[in-house]
Write a protein that holds these residues in place. Structure first.
Motif, PDB file in Angstrom:
ATOM      1  N   ASN A 118       0.826  -1.210   0.000  1.00 24.41           N
ATOM      2  CA  ASN A 118       0.000   0.000   0.000  1.00 24.41           C
ATOM      3  C   ASN A 118       0.857   1.256   0.000  1.00 24.41           C
ATOM      4  N   ALA A 119       1.866   1.256   0.867  1.00 20.46           N
ATOM      5  CA  ALA A 119       2.746   2.426   0.944  1.00 20.46           C
ATOM      6  C   ALA A 119       3.522   2.624  -0.346  1.00 20.46           C
ATOM      7  N   LEU A 120       3.761   1.539  -1.075  1.00 15.71           N
ATOM      8  CA  LEU A 120       4.497   1.622  -2.329  1.00 15.71           C
ATOM      9  C   LEU A 120       3.624   2.144  -3.472  1.00 15.71           C
ATOM     10  N   HIS A 121       2.387   1.667  -3.555  1.00 15.87           N
ATOM     11  CA  HIS A 121       1.569   1.924  -4.736  1.00 15.87           C
ATOM     12  C   HIS A 121       0.522   3.024  -4.564  1.00 15.87           C
ATOM     13  N   GLN A 122      -0.002   3.219  -3.358  1.00 14.08           N
ATOM     14  CA  GLN A 122      -1.011   4.265  -3.184  1.00 14.08           C
ATOM     15  C   GLN A 122      -0.515   5.664  -3.555  1.00 14.08           C
ATOM     16  N   PRO A 123       0.750   6.004  -3.279  1.00 11.71           N
ATOM     17  CA  PRO A 123       1.189   7.379  -3.551  1.00 11.71           C
ATOM     18  C   PRO A 123       1.048   7.815  -5.005  1.00 11.71           C
ATOM     19  N   THR A 124       1.157   6.901  -5.952  1.00 12.53           N
ATOM     20  CA  THR A 124       0.980   7.286  -7.353  1.00 12.53           C
ATOM     21  C   THR A 124      -0.438   7.777  -7.595  1.00 12.53           C
ATOM     22  N   VAL A 125      -1.410   7.112  -7.007  1.00 10.69           N
ATOM     23  CA  VAL A 125      -2.810   7.542  -7.131  1.00 10.69           C
ATOM     24  C   VAL A 125      -3.004   8.873  -6.424  1.00 10.69           C
ATOM     25  N   ALA A 126      -2.434   9.003  -5.222  1.00 14.34           N
ATOM     26  CA  ALA A 126      -2.554  10.270  -4.502  1.00 14.34           C
ATOM     27  C   ALA A 126      -1.947  11.414  -5.298  1.00 14.34           C
ATOM     28  N   ALA A 127      -0.783  11.174  -5.896  1.00 14.89           N
ATOM     29  CA  ALA A 127      -0.128  12.217  -6.700  1.00 14.89           C
ATOM     30  C   ALA A 127      -1.012  12.630  -7.873  1.00 14.89           C
ATOM     31  N   ARG A 128      -1.601  11.654  -8.543  1.00 15.86           N
ATOM     32  CA  ARG A 128      -2.474  11.980  -9.667  1.00 15.86           C
ATOM     33  C   ARG A 128      -3.690  12.776  -9.207  1.00 15.86           C
ATOM     34  N   SER A 129      -4.241  12.429  -8.056  1.00 16.59           N
ATOM     35  CA  SER A 129      -5.374  13.190  -7.525  1.00 16.59           C
ATOM     36  C   SER A 129      -4.966  14.623  -7.198  1.00 16.59           C
ATOM     37  N   MET A 130      -3.783  14.787  -6.622  1.00 21.84           N
ATOM     38  CA  MET A 130      -3.297  16.126  -6.292  1.00 21.84           C
ATOM     39  C   MET A 130      -3.110  16.966  -7.548  1.00 21.84           C
ATOM     40  N   LEU A 131      -2.786  16.293  -8.644  1.00 20.91           N
ATOM     41  CA  LEU A 131      -2.583  16.997  -9.916  1.00 20.91           C
ATOM     42  C   LEU A 131      -3.887  17.212 -10.680  1.00 20.91           C
ATOM     43  N   GLY A 132      -4.997  16.767 -10.104  1.00 20.74           N
ATOM     44  CA  GLY A 132      -6.288  16.966 -10.755  1.00 20.74           C
ATOM     45  C   GLY A 132      -6.628  15.908 -11.782  1.00 20.74           C
ATOM     46  N   GLU A 133      -5.853  14.833 -11.823  1.00 20.87           N
ATOM     47  CA  GLU A 133      -6.136  13.747 -12.751  1.00 20.87           C
ATOM     48  C   GLU A 133      -7.145  12.783 -12.131  1.00 20.87           C
ATOM     49  N   ARG A 134      -7.821  12.048 -12.970  1.00 20.97           N
ATOM     50  CA  ARG A 134      -8.760  11.047 -12.480  1.00 20.97           C
ATOM     51  C   ARG A 134      -7.990   9.763 -12.196  1.00 20.97           C
ATOM     52  N   ALA A 135      -8.116   9.240 -10.987  1.00 19.43           N
ATOM     53  CA  ALA A 135      -7.403   8.027 -10.598  1.00 19.43           C
ATOM     54  C   ALA A 135      -8.107   7.407  -9.407  1.00 19.43           C
ATOM     55  N   PHE A 136      -7.954   6.114  -9.246  1.00 19.62           N
ATOM     56  CA  PHE A 136      -8.468   5.452  -8.053  1.00 19.62           C
ATOM     57  C   PHE A 136      -7.587   4.252  -7.730  1.00 19.62           C
ATOM     58  N   TYR A 137      -7.571   3.862  -6.462  1.00 24.00           N
ATOM     59  CA  TYR A 137      -6.720   2.782  -5.994  1.00 24.00           C
ATOM     60  C   TYR A 137      -7.559   1.532  -5.771  1.00 24.00           C
ATOM     61  N   ASP A 138      -7.277   0.483  -6.552  1.00 24.81           N
ATOM     62  CA  ASP A 138      -8.054  -0.748  -6.422  1.00 24.81           C
ATOM     63  C   ASP A 138      -7.178  -1.991  -6.486  1.00 24.81           C
ATOM     64  N   ARG A 139      -5.901  -1.858  -6.152  1.00 26.65           N
ATOM     65  CA  ARG A 139      -5.028  -3.033  -6.159  1.00 26.65           C
ATOM     66  C   ARG A 139      -5.489  -4.058  -5.116  1.00 26.65           C
ATOM     67  N   VAL A 140      -5.282  -5.323  -5.436  1.00 30.24           N
ATOM     68  CA  VAL A 140      -5.557  -6.379  -4.467  1.00 30.24           C
ATOM     69  C   VAL A 140      -4.562  -6.242  -3.318  1.00 30.24           C
TER      70      VAL A 140
END
Length: 412
Positions: free
Chosen positions: A300-322
């Protein structure tokens, strides 16, 4: 000419460092300020209970990036600095030294802290916790100067730390309050695998053990543990691993929604659209599961930040990794994918040999695979994740049959 925006990240953790990396990779050229309350630059935590604790990894191997990386990527890294308040209306954070930093977007990656043992003597010298790199180094030092140690709690941290102690030649006693280590997670069919593993390596495993006191040597140092049944276990040191508590105080004081973590949507946005959260502190809505979950694992700590970064940049993204995690103990290596609550399944299917500790276990509900764990069986976790994600019903006989390729069972 408009000033470039400032993005602030609170928590110089794996999640914080990966968020800064993702922002730069996605072309953000504004100011990034990364606050960390430790003196060390961001590092990964799994080695602290695995390779680094056992002396199999060098110290430099734990860091997310070399120190020069932050300079090269113009990351304003502020270590040994605690953010004490968030002014949401003023879009600013204040640090422990009183300095205020404005932000356009803010990411909380404040992680979690070890749950403290609440018994007499718990504050004695020699009562240790494992969360930070200095904790790991203190325990490694203790291995070198101790002959016997007690590990309170039979979760992943307690088991891994006890395994490291045994590899260092230290006598180890694990005190587990339940009937088996990991019983709530793995259930009665699979949990004995880990109990047997530790017993075979000389661990004194005490079950249904309730700690009532850490015994004082008379000089302010832990000398053992007293249990509810009156028994005393002598020890040179005590390592406590009884869970972690998300560091939500900063968010709560700022009026953000907090419930077993900082509550975020699938895009990792908090109740304030200009603030995101990621990693151990985030209680995130998971689209595949249809509910909020907080997962304290490296993936989670490895992969969630990419989604958070995209959200901060106003991009559409969501986190749904197993959800995924792994462990290494003695000669046992394991990967686990999926998410189940205690008792949230109706069948366990095993493919392979539990006794030899070479198997894959699957947890099912109404014929659907909720989670799978491969133990000393490799190159199968990707297809296990596909089985979990597909959500289709699977024939239990075929699932248990090693001659049936797992990828043939993936539906959808």
């Amino acid at each position: 000419m408009m000033a470039k925006p400032t993005f602030v990240i609170v928590g110089a953790s794996l999640a914080g460092a990966k968020a800064a990396e993702a922002l730069r990779e996605r072309g953000f050229d504004g100011r990034i300020v990364l606050f960390g309350d430790e003196p060390e630059p961001p590092y990964e935590r799994p080695p602290l209970s695995k390779g680094y604790l056992m002396g199999k990894q060098d110290r430099e191997a734990i860091f997310v990036h070399p120190s020069q990386w932050y300079t090269d990527h113009e990351i304003d890294l502020r270590l040994d600095t605690t953010v004490t308040t968030i002014d949401r209306e003023g879009h600013a954070v204040t640090a422990s030294g009183g300095e205020t930093t404005g932000y356009d977007k803010l990411l909380l990656a404040t992680g979690a802290s070890p749950r403290r043992l609440d018994v007499p003597g718990a504050d004695l010298d020699g009562v240790l916790y494992l969360r930070r790199v200095e904790d790991c180094e203190r325990i490694k030092h203790t291995f070198q100067h101790s002959s016997r140690m007690v590990f309170v709690g039979g979760g992943w941290i307690g088991l891994e730390a006890a395994a490291a102690a045994r590899e260092a030649g230290v006598q180890a006693t694990i005190l587990e309050p339940g009937e088996l280590p990991l019983l709530r997670l793995l259930g009665p069919q699979v949990a004995p695998v880990f109990a047997d593993l530790h017993r075979e390596h000389g661990v004194d495993l005490r079950l249904t053990a309730q700690v009532t006191e850490i015994v004082n040597s008379g000089g302010g140092k832990a000398a053992g543990v007293r249990l509810a049944d009156g028994s005393l276990i002598d020890a040179d040191a005590v390592v406590v691993g009884i869970g972690a508590i998300p560091n939500t105080a900063l968010a709560a004081d700022a009026g953000l929604q907090v419930n077993k973590g900082v509550v975020v949507d699938a895009a990792l946005r908090t109740s304030d659209p200009d603030i995101c959260a990621a990693g151990d502190v985030a209680n995130a809505f998971h689209p595949m599961l249809g509910k909020h979950i907080r997962v304290e694992h490296w993936a989670n700590a490895l992969h969630q930040p990419t989604v958070a970064a995209r959200s901060m940049l106003g991009e559409r993204a969501f986190y749904d990794r197993v959800p995924y995690f792994f462990t290494d103990q003695y000669d046992l290596g394991m990967e686990y994918a999926g998410y189940i609550q205690p008792g949230g399944y109706d069948h366990v299917v095993v493919r392979g040999d539990l006794g030899r500790r070479e198997f894959i276990a699957f947890w099912l509900a109404e014929g659907r695979v909720l989670a799978g764990m491969n133990v000393n069986v490799w190159d199968v976790n990707d297809v296990i994740q596909q089985l979990v994600r597909s959500g289709g019903q699977v024939d239990r006989g075929a699932l248990a049959d090693p001659d049936t390729p797992l990828d043939q069972l993936v539906t959808g």
